[in-house]
Design an enzyme around this catalytic site. Structure first.
Site, PDB file in Angstrom:
ATOM      1  N   ASP A  13       0.845  -1.187   0.000  1.00 55.66           N
ATOM      2  CA  ASP A  13       0.000   0.000   0.000  1.00 55.66           C
ATOM      3  C   ASP A  13       0.893   1.254   0.000  1.00 55.66           C
ATOM      4  O   ASP A  13       2.091   1.171   0.291  1.00 55.66           O
ATOM      5  CB  ASP A  13      -0.891  -0.058   1.256  1.00 55.66           C
ATOM      6  N   ASP A  15      -0.266   5.232   0.843  1.00 55.89           N
ATOM      7  CA  ASP A  15      -0.540   6.205   1.906  1.00 55.89           C
ATOM      8  C   ASP A  15      -0.604   5.513   3.265  1.00 55.89           C
ATOM      9  O   ASP A  15      -1.394   4.590   3.460  1.00 55.89           O
ATOM     10  CB  ASP A  15      -1.879   6.902   1.663  1.00 55.89           C
ATOM     11  N   ASP A 176      -1.469  -0.606   6.047  1.00 60.31           N
ATOM     12  CA  ASP A 176      -1.602   0.045   7.362  1.00 60.31           C
ATOM     13  C   ASP A 176      -3.027   0.043   7.883  1.00 60.31           C
ATOM     14  O   ASP A 176      -3.280   0.621   8.928  1.00 60.31           O
ATOM     15  CB  ASP A 176      -1.123   1.499   7.270  1.00 60.31           C
TER      16      ASP A 176
END
Length: 227
Positions: A13, A15, A176
């Site tokens: 991922d 961001d 995240d």
């Protein structure tokens, strides 16, 4: 952690996993809000809203002030303003998290193929990866508008597995948030999470993953140790 045995690729991922982009969002969103005669909002407020794509983000931001009907009435203008502001500052205020470059380099060195899958629009993603020196690590990059559905739908992860000719069990997802974990579970991929990103205000240990890694470098060591 034997679920990582046989892993040949990683889907990472962007961001909150590779880059802290909240300061970019903050500048772009408040630029948009100023055009709509709305007061600025804080980085902490924005951190709770990112991760589910631009459409969701802009509706959430406008919903702080307006009812649903007014949000929809102004949505297109708000989205245009947001995209214009974001592209003008994309990457200027964002920073790499610790050991991201080192972690990606270590994964490449052990022969893993890498993909970046993000819900950020591809028109934001491609220049951002290049600006931060990340573009050379990835064989495949998908943004939130690259495919018909975005995370937490499994389609982007399934697409990467097909691109690489690997079974989902051979492709670890690293992210995240619950978005990343849900997409991985639905696709049948193992998943590792980092504790420092933006998980919609939830503690990462509440997310169903196969382990929490402090950095991408730690993730690379863990994968290598199981193979």
């Amino acid at each position: 952690m034997s679920v990582l045995a046989g892993v040949r690729a990683a889907i990472i991922d962007l961001d909150g996993t590779m880059l802290d982009t909240i300061p970019d969002f903050h500048v772009a969103i408040n630029g948009m809000r100023a055009e709509l005669d709305l007061q600025p909002i804080s980085q902490d407020q924005i951190a709770l809203m990112v991760g589910k794509g631009s459409e969701n983000l802009i509706r959430s931001v406008l919903g702080l002030d307006w009812d649903a009907a007014r949000v929809e009435a102004h949505f297109d203008a708000a989205m245009d303003a947001y995209q214009r502001h974001y592209l003008s500052i994309n990457g200027d205020h964002s920073a790499l998290y610790p050991d991201v470059i080192e972690g990606l380099a270590a994964m490449k060195a052990q022969g893993l193929r890498l993909a970046c899958v993000t819900n950020k629009p591809i028109s934001f993603t491609t220049p951002l990866l290049k600006l931060k020196g990340l573009d050379g690590f990835f064989d495949v990059v998908y943004g939130g508008d690259s495919l018909p559905r975005k995370k937490p739908d499994p389609l982007p992860l399934q697409t990467v597995c097909a691109d690489f000719g690997l079974a989902p069990a051979q492709v670890v997802a690293i992210g995240d948030s619950s978005n990343d974990a849900q997409a991985a579970r639905a696709a049948g991929c193992p998943v590792l999470t980092v504790p420092y990103g933006y998980n919609h205000g939830e503690a990462i240990h509440k997310t169903d993953s196969d382990g929490i890694v402090a950095t991408l470098l730690e993730a690379s060591s863990l994968i290598r140790s199981q193979n």
